[in-house]
Design an enzyme around this catalytic site. Structure first.
Site, PDB file in Angstrom:
ATOM      1  N   ASP A 128       0.818  -1.197   0.000  1.00  0.00           N
ATOM      2  CA  ASP A 128       0.000   0.000   0.000  1.00  0.00           C
ATOM      3  C   ASP A 128       0.858   1.256   0.000  1.00  0.00           C
ATOM      4  OD1 ASP A 128      -2.081   1.755   0.294  1.00  0.00           O
ATOM      5  OD2 ASP A 128      -2.106   1.561   2.479  1.00  0.00           O
ATOM      6  N   ASP A 175      -2.167   7.098  -7.390  1.00  0.00           N
ATOM      7  CA  ASP A 175      -2.585   6.057  -6.460  1.00  0.00           C
ATOM      8  C   ASP A 175      -2.791   4.730  -7.170  1.00  0.00           C
ATOM      9  OD1 ASP A 175      -3.429   4.685  -4.271  1.00  0.00           O
ATOM     10  OD2 ASP A 175      -5.482   5.401  -4.386  1.00  0.00           O
TER      11      ASP A 175
END
Ligand code: NAG
Ligand code: NAG
Ligand code: NAG
Ligand code: NAG
Ligand code: NAG
Length: 482
Positions: free
Chosen positions: A94, A311
């Site tokens: 992440d 992202d």
């Protein structure tokens, strides 16, 4: 977790299952990319992003407890070893959070099963000869909390608690133990190596992190910018430079994730906006097949660091209405006679029978500060919905920050099939179009040797076929002699 989130998750599950069957169907049907074959559950993709952005936006809106950063659930995961002897843990990769944590022994609220197919493991300090509690007066603890914890006494553990935007939480305390990873030591060759790191031992999870679901894993490894991240810890130990990169293959769903200096391909870079929770860059221009888009001035305010967020855990790409409307008009202007359909109330789709969409539609070019550009090709942003029916992946963002400013969020729609390099030493990010099924060259700073790292050297993920499994390499650079 409210009903809507539950619904979003089950849609995501469906999407994953579908993705899996598409990938497997590859053996039978000539499906080249995960979205290129008929994807008849488009809403699921968006539901995934919506759930994610629900978390994501909390960064902007809600001050978070614990050690601070919001997390954003992505579908990327990798396998690491913890403890001695090392045990395997599957953790989400992440880029939106900073901490490594895993489910720990004694946890009554941790998931026991994963729809992803692997066995879940609880970290047990009793099973590891090298496990140490991190006490609340340790340097790691006081610097993570920006000062001493009130009520800290000698044998008290250093607590952690992370609250996510969707309300799910993980709580526990920090421990220190060996992290085992693959070190690149030759062309397409790795050896196990290890380093001591501090990570969270989670004993109480809630929300999506506590239930058995199709995304359940052993924990999360954060590649954010804070000092508490594994990357920063390894860097502080003199083992690596704070440089990592990913290459996400939209065809087979895997790719490369490497720590270390990439020497090939070379990428051009742009400055990262400092002190942001995510990786933000400043967009300067946008063109559709060479035709410029009028950018609103207010959202690209680099002084407050807004602008564009990169992202990799988001599937699509989200643009403010003022940009989205111009973009769609220009794209559709290339095929004036097409009949448009609205599919599942949210996707603009059309019939198109030519083989190659790249010939019939424009390339979208984003240009960032320092002249770095990023091209999204028609085969990246168009999805085949069914035979001869295509849909457009660009989305109008409905989310805004607290003060009403729109966000641009660029996800895999534009990041796939590119090598993306995050250089936190120099605070830059860069990318280059790349075949993520091929290989990259990385440099061992200690010896100066250049090694090839290939995406198919899946030593870490051989028996897990579902989800996006990344080959995870740690290239030790400037390793101190021990
Ligand atoms: C760490 O790596 C060293 C050197 O490769 C090895 O001898 C040792 O057994 C490893 N320790 C653990 C806990 O894996
Ligand atoms: C992070 O670590 C660096 C180097 O160790 C240090 O200079 C810096 O002050 C730390 N930052 C924070 C916010 O603690
Ligand atoms: C950081 O920038 C310097 C100067 O441009 C460059 O020499 C160096 O290689 C960069 N660092 C990394 C890790 O790429
Ligand atoms: C990408 O690289 C792989 C491995 O080298 C190769 O088999 C494949 O044909 C390449 N794909 C493209 C589109 O060039
Ligand atoms: C390792 O990195 C340092 C700092 O970036 C650089 O000065 C040195 O030349 C590098 N060493 C090798 C062998 O590449």
């Amino acid at each position: 977790m409210d009903l809507r989130e539950r619904f979003a998750l089950s849609l995501l599950t469906l999407f994953l299952l579908q993705l899996c069957s598409l990938v497997h169907a590859n053996l039978v049907f000539p499906v080249e990319r995960k979205f290129k074959g008929p994807v008849n559950n488009l809403a699921a993709i968006k539901a995934h992003d919506a759930a994610r952005r629900g978390r994501f936006l909390s960064v902007v809106d809600v001050p978070l407890g614990g050690n601070g950063r919001a997390n954003s659930n992505g579908l990327y995961y990798t396998k690491i070893g913890l403890g001695s002897p090392p045990k395997d843990f599957y953790v989400q990769v992440d880029t939106g959070s900073d901490t490594l944590w895993v489910n720990c022994a004694g946890c009554a609220t941790c998931p026991k099963k994963s729809g992803l197919g692997m066995d879940l493991t609880l970290y047990d300090s009793k099973d590891s000869k090298t496990s140490n509690l991190v006490s609340c007066d340790a340097d790691f603890c006081t610097s993570t909390y920006d000062g001493p914890i009130s009520g800290c006494t000698k044998d008290m553990a250093c607590p952690y608690s992370i609250t996510y935007g969707d309300g799910s939480t993980t709580t526990g305390s920090y421990v220190e133990d060996y992290l085992t990873f693959d070190k690149v030591n030759g062309d397409l060759r790795t050896v196990p190596d290890n380093s001591t790191v501090v990570f969270g031992c989670g004993v109480k999870q809630s929300g999506t992190l506590s239930s058995n679901n199709d995304e359940s894993l052993d924990g999360i490894i954060g590649f954010g910018q804070a000092n508490s991240s594994v990357l920063s810890q390894l860097a502080a130990a003199g083992k690596v430079k704070r440089v990592f990169s990913h290459c996400l293959d939209s065809r087979d769903g895997g790719g490369i994730f490497a720590i270390g200096e990439v020497v090939q391909p070379k990428v051009k870079t742009t400055a990262l906006v400092p002190q942001m929770a995510h990786y933000n860059v400043v967009l300067k221009d946008m063109e559709v097949g060479g035709d410029p888009i009028q950018l609103p001035t207010d959202i690209f305010d680099s002084s407050n660091g807004r602008g564009t967020i990169i992202d990799s855990g988001t599937t699509l790409a989200y643009l403010p209405a003022s940009i989205y409307d111009q973009l769609m008009e220009k794209i559709l202007g290339w095929q004036k006679d097409m009949k448009l359909y609205l599919v599942e109330d949210q996707f603009t789709c059309f019939e198109y029978s030519e083989e190659n969409v790249d010939k019939g539609f424009p390339t979208i070019k984003f240009t960032f500060e320092d002249g770095l550009s990023l091209s999204a090709y028609p085969h990246d942003y168009l999805f085949m919905f069914k035979a001869e029916m295509w849909c457009i992946g660009w989305q109008k963002s409905s989310s805004q920050t607290k003060d009403g400013k729109d966000l641009i969020l660029l996800g895999d729609l534009v990041l796939s099939n590119k090598l993306v390099v995050y250089d936190l030493e120099n605070m830059t990010i860069g990318w280059a179009d790349y075949n993520c099924s091929s290989s990259i060259k990385v440099k061992d700073n200690k010896t100066g040797s250049v090694y090839t790292v290939g995406s198919h050297d899946l030593s870490l993920a051989s028996n897990v076929l579902m989800g996006r499994i990344l080959t995870f390499f740690l290239l030790l650079i400037a390793m101190l002699s021990t």
